[in-house]
Design a protein around this motif. Structure first.
Motif, mmCIF file in Angstrom:
data_model
loop_
_atom_site.group_PDB
_atom_site.id
_atom_site.type_symbol
_atom_site.label_atom_id
_atom_site.label_comp_id
_atom_site.label_asym_id
_atom_site.label_seq_id
_atom_site.Cartn_x
_atom_site.Cartn_y
_atom_site.Cartn_z
ATOM 1 N N SER A 69 0.845 -1.199 0.000
ATOM 2 C CA SER A 69 0.000 0.000 0.000
ATOM 3 C C SER A 69 0.877 1.244 0.000
ATOM 4 N N ALA A 70 0.257 2.401 -0.187
ATOM 5 C CA ALA A 70 1.005 3.668 -0.229
ATOM 6 C C ALA A 70 1.755 3.910 1.074
ATOM 7 N N TRP A 71 1.077 3.705 2.196
ATOM 8 C CA TRP A 71 1.745 3.979 3.469
ATOM 9 C C TRP A 71 2.898 3.010 3.709
ATOM 10 N N GLU A 72 2.746 1.765 3.294
ATOM 11 C CA GLU A 72 3.826 0.791 3.456
ATOM 12 C C GLU A 72 5.046 1.178 2.616
ATOM 13 N N ALA A 73 4.790 1.641 1.397
ATOM 14 C CA ALA A 73 5.883 2.071 0.521
ATOM 15 C C ALA A 73 6.609 3.282 1.107
ATOM 16 N N ILE A 74 5.849 4.227 1.652
ATOM 17 C CA ILE A 74 6.460 5.430 2.251
ATOM 18 C C ILE A 74 7.340 5.043 3.426
ATOM 19 N N VAL A 75 6.834 4.178 4.298
ATOM 20 C CA VAL A 75 7.604 3.749 5.472
ATOM 21 C C VAL A 75 8.861 2.987 5.050
ATOM 22 N N ARG A 76 8.735 2.112 4.057
ATOM 23 C CA ARG A 76 9.880 1.326 3.582
ATOM 24 C C ARG A 76 10.961 2.232 2.997
ATOM 25 N N VAL A 77 10.562 3.156 2.127
ATOM 26 C CA VAL A 77 11.533 4.063 1.498
ATOM 27 C C VAL A 77 12.187 4.959 2.556
ATOM 28 N N ALA A 78 11.416 5.405 3.526
ATOM 29 C CA ALA A 78 11.980 6.236 4.603
ATOM 30 C C ALA A 78 13.035 5.457 5.382
ATOM 31 N N ASP A 79 12.746 4.199 5.671
ATOM 32 C CA ASP A 79 13.716 3.364 6.391
ATOM 33 C C ASP A 79 14.957 3.109 5.549
ATOM 34 N N GLU A 80 14.759 2.750 4.279
ATOM 35 C CA GLU A 80 15.885 2.421 3.397
ATOM 36 C C GLU A 80 16.772 3.628 3.103
ATOM 37 N N SER A 81 16.181 4.812 3.066
ATOM 38 C CA SER A 81 16.955 6.010 2.728
ATOM 39 C C SER A 81 17.576 6.679 3.945
ATOM 40 N N GLY A 82 17.197 6.231 5.134
ATOM 41 C CA GLY A 82 17.730 6.837 6.347
ATOM 42 C C GLY A 82 17.125 8.198 6.655
ATOM 43 N N ALA A 83 15.900 8.408 6.224
ATOM 44 C CA ALA A 83 15.229 9.699 6.470
ATOM 45 C C ALA A 83 15.179 10.000 7.967
ATOM 46 N N ALA A 84 15.391 11.262 8.310
ATOM 47 C CA ALA A 84 15.357 11.684 9.708
ATOM 48 C C ALA A 84 13.953 12.068 10.150
#
Length: 75
Positions: free
Chosen positions: A2-17
């Protein structure tokens, strides 16, 4: 995913603060039926999440809370 799952995954993978998301301000039944990506992200993200309402939503709510006096009838 889902959209929220993709956002959370990309945030984790990119090291977003921090995550900053927009919100359309859906409420009630519409929110229940359509779901809220921003709500799900706030519940599942490891990072802090800032949810920013749409500009027209902010103006509409401000007008409801603080009506302009020039709208009042004049004697």
């Amino acid at each position: 995913p889902s959209a929220w799952e993709a956002i959370v995954r990309v945030a984790d993978e990119s090291g977003a603060a921090v995550l900053v998301l927009g919100s359309r301000g859906l409420r009630g039944l519409r929110s229940l039926v359509l779901g809220s990506v921003s709500h799900q992200v706030t519940q599942h993200a490891a990072q802090p999440v800032l949810v920013v309402p749409a500009p027209n939503l902010v103006a509409a709510r401000r007008e409801l809370a603080f009506p302009r006096s020039d709208h009042a009838a004049v004697g």
